[in-house]
Design an enzyme around this catalytic site. Structure first.
Site, mmCIF file in Angstrom:
data_model
loop_
_atom_site.group_PDB
_atom_site.id
_atom_site.type_symbol
_atom_site.label_atom_id
_atom_site.label_comp_id
_atom_site.label_asym_id
_atom_site.label_seq_id
_atom_site.Cartn_x
_atom_site.Cartn_y
_atom_site.Cartn_z
ATOM 1 N N HIS A 161 -10.033 -8.375 -7.180
ATOM 2 C CA HIS A 161 -9.876 -7.788 -5.853
ATOM 3 C C HIS A 161 -10.489 -8.732 -4.827
ATOM 4 O O HIS A 161 -11.575 -9.257 -5.030
ATOM 5 C CB HIS A 161 -10.593 -6.436 -5.798
ATOM 6 C CG HIS A 161 -10.705 -5.864 -4.429
ATOM 7 N ND1 HIS A 161 -11.914 -5.704 -3.771
ATOM 8 C CD2 HIS A 161 -9.755 -5.421 -3.572
ATOM 9 C CE1 HIS A 161 -11.703 -5.177 -2.585
ATOM 10 N NE2 HIS A 161 -10.406 -4.992 -2.437
ATOM 11 N N GLU B 274 -2.132 0.251 -8.656
ATOM 12 C CA GLU B 274 -3.556 -0.020 -8.512
ATOM 13 C C GLU B 274 -4.291 1.226 -8.023
ATOM 14 O O GLU B 274 -3.806 1.924 -7.139
ATOM 15 C CB GLU B 274 -3.738 -1.164 -7.519
ATOM 16 C CG GLU B 274 -5.159 -1.641 -7.348
ATOM 17 C CD GLU B 274 -5.221 -2.900 -6.491
ATOM 18 O OE1 GLU B 274 -6.236 -3.090 -5.789
ATOM 19 O OE2 GLU B 274 -4.254 -3.695 -6.511
ATOM 20 N N ASP C 267 -14.813 -7.343 -8.648
ATOM 21 C CA ASP C 267 -15.136 -7.476 -7.232
ATOM 22 C C ASP C 267 -16.493 -8.150 -7.127
ATOM 23 O O ASP C 267 -17.451 -7.742 -7.795
ATOM 24 C CB ASP C 267 -15.159 -6.098 -6.565
ATOM 25 C CG ASP C 267 -15.397 -6.177 -5.066
ATOM 26 O OD1 ASP C 267 -14.436 -5.993 -4.305
ATOM 27 O OD2 ASP C 267 -16.553 -6.428 -4.659
ATOM 28 N N ASP D 243 -0.342 -0.103 -4.572
ATOM 29 C CA ASP D 243 -1.762 0.228 -4.555
ATOM 30 C C ASP D 243 -1.972 1.536 -3.801
ATOM 31 O O ASP D 243 -1.660 1.632 -2.610
ATOM 32 C CB ASP D 243 -2.535 -0.912 -3.877
ATOM 33 C CG ASP D 243 -4.038 -0.700 -3.861
ATOM 34 O OD1 ASP D 243 -4.513 0.328 -4.363
ATOM 35 O OD2 ASP D 243 -4.739 -1.577 -3.324
ATOM 36 N N GLU E 257 -11.985 -2.402 -8.231
ATOM 37 C CA GLU E 257 -12.673 -2.765 -6.991
ATOM 38 C C GLU E 257 -13.763 -1.765 -6.625
ATOM 39 O O GLU E 257 -14.687 -2.096 -5.886
ATOM 40 C CB GLU E 257 -11.690 -2.930 -5.832
ATOM 41 C CG GLU E 257 -11.085 -1.646 -5.318
ATOM 42 C CD GLU E 257 -10.088 -1.882 -4.194
ATOM 43 O OE1 GLU E 257 -10.425 -1.604 -3.026
ATOM 44 O OE2 GLU E 257 -8.970 -2.350 -4.490
ATOM 45 N N LYS F 106 0.837 -1.191 0.000
ATOM 46 C CA LYS F 106 0.000 0.000 0.000
ATOM 47 C C LYS F 106 0.878 1.248 0.000
ATOM 48 O O LYS F 106 1.835 1.346 0.792
ATOM 49 C CB LYS F 106 -0.918 0.006 1.218
ATOM 50 C CG LYS F 106 -1.925 -1.135 1.241
ATOM 51 C CD LYS F 106 -2.985 -0.973 0.165
ATOM 52 C CE LYS F 106 -4.037 -2.059 0.237
ATOM 53 N NZ LYS F 106 -5.164 -1.840 -0.700
#
Length: 412
Positions: free
Chosen positions: A353, A274, A326, A248, A303, A220
């Site tokens: 996701h 992402e 998703d 992401d 997502e 992240k």
């Protein structure tokens, strides 16, 4: 077994305090409490179907209200009638002349639709005595096409084109199914590097994942550039040059900022960035993808992509190199099937996701179907896995050798 009348649809607000230990934390959602609106459909004779939609805590009660509002379209129906015209039933839920005003096919009402339809699909699979992925794989291609809503996407994918994709994939299908039963579907882990984790925790979890056989890792990013550089450097050194790294940002940046920020992280060789910007900004994603292509970095998103129409536009605009479906953001299996077929037509790999409670358990069925019955390819394909809250499921997802093991009968 399909001649069953639905007599009740109940829904519960279930929340887990994951924010206490920073599980699931990212640049835009620093304190998520993983939660679900959990729907149960009950039929005469006792057979039940179970479905959910994923949330982050606050607001789950709003989704619960929406599920209750949709229950009027479900109670009293017979399962046989629903599956005989599943497209019509999908349209009933998503296109009611009054209810669609609070959508249409987006936001809270679509999350609620996903919970209801996930329960219906689970009910169908249980009635047939199969796990969901097997129900889909064994289904006649024309029957499967009849479950999909093609309205608004026929300029990119017609019913005939979709049917042709499924028919071409019949060749080698049983061999691919056997491969999945023996090897499982490849996964990547997000559990090592939530943005709220300390460096020591990150190192400990990364080392454990390496020892467990993981070779694909997501980090992240997006809150602080220097922090991202330090953490990406730490992870890359630990996993080595040959393992796969993804990053992401969870929608943190404006377009120009995303390009500049990710360019600074290019030295760590991420496969993709992402959700670099607003999930609604299709042309922004396209600009980012074009700018990062010379660096060998793709764009992944989906997502928080509202519906099949947005995926259509993202694909038409060459705005993403990895499609992230998703199970709860889109309208359940029905709408995800259309996106799998769209992605195949445009030649873009699907990497679902699954970062949330229950999402791994749900999406494994869709990605198994995608490989066996649609794409027939594992190139640049993997499914997300997070190691949180599986103990709360009767049949939790099974990971062996960093791969999803196909669920058996009753494990929907």
């Amino acid at each position: 077994m399909l001649k069953r009348k639905i007599i009740n649809l109940s829904v519960s607000d279930v929340r887990f305090p994951t924010s206490l230990e920073q599980h699931g934390s990212d640049a835009m959602h620093p304190d998520p409490d993983y939660s679900v609106a959990y729907a149960v459909i009950e039929t005469q004779g006792g057979l039940k179907g179970y479905g959910l939609t994923f949330t982050l805590g606050k607001g789950t009660e709003i989704v619960v209200c929406a599920v209750k509002a949709l229950s009027a379209f479900v109670i009293g129906k017979h399962l046989e009638d629903i599956v005989d015209d599943f497209r019509g039933f999908y349209r009933l839920l998503t296109s009611d002349g009054q209810m669609r005003w609070i959508g249409p096919e987006k936001g809270v009402i679509q999350l609620a639709t996903a919970a209801v339809l996930n329960a219906v699909w689970d009910l169908w699979a249980r009635a047939e005595g199969k796990p969901l992925w097997k129900l889909l794989v064994d289904m006649d291609p024309e029957k499967l096409i009849s479950c999909i809503e093609f309205r608004y996407i026929t300029d990119a994918l017609t019913e005939k084109e979709a049917l042709d994709i499924l028919l071409r994939a019949q060749d080698g299908k049983r061999k691919r199914e056997e491969q999945m039963l023996q090897e499982g579907y490849p996964a990547y882990t997000t559990s090592c590097a939530w943005i709220g984790y300390s460096d020591e925790q990150l190192k400990e979890l990364c080392m454990k994942a390496l020892n467990d056989g993981w070779t694909r890792f997501k980090v992240k990013v997006g809150a602080d550039l220097q922090d991202d550089i330090r953490r990406c450097s730490l992870i890359r050194k630990m996993i080595g040059p040959d393992n796969v790294l993804m990053i992401d940002a969870n929608q943190r940046w404006d377009v120009a900022e995303a390009i500049e920020w990710v360019s600074r992280l290019a030295e760590f060789k991420p496969l993709w960035i992402e959700e670099p910007t607003s999930p609604d900004d299709i042309l922004g994603h396209a600009a980012i993808a074009k700018a990062l292509a010379p660096l060998g970095i793709g764009v992944a998103t989906g997502e928080q992509c509202h519906n099949r129409v947005m995926f259509k536009q993202l694909l038409q605009a060459s705005a993403l190199q990895f499609v992230q479906i998703d199970s709860c953001r889109l309208g359940s299996v029905n709408e995800n099937l259309s996106v799998l077929l769209l992605a195949h037509k445009f030649g873009v790999p699907v990497c679902p996701h699954a970062g949330g409670v229950g999402l791994c358990e749900l999406v494994q069925h869709l990605i198994l179907f995608d490989y066996i019955s649609v794409s027939g390819s594992l190139e640049n394909r993997m499914c997300e896995y997070v190691d949180h809250l599986h103990e709360h499921f009767t049949n939790p997802v099974i990971i062996t050798n960093a791969s999803y093991v196909p669920p058996k009968v009753g494990q929907n």
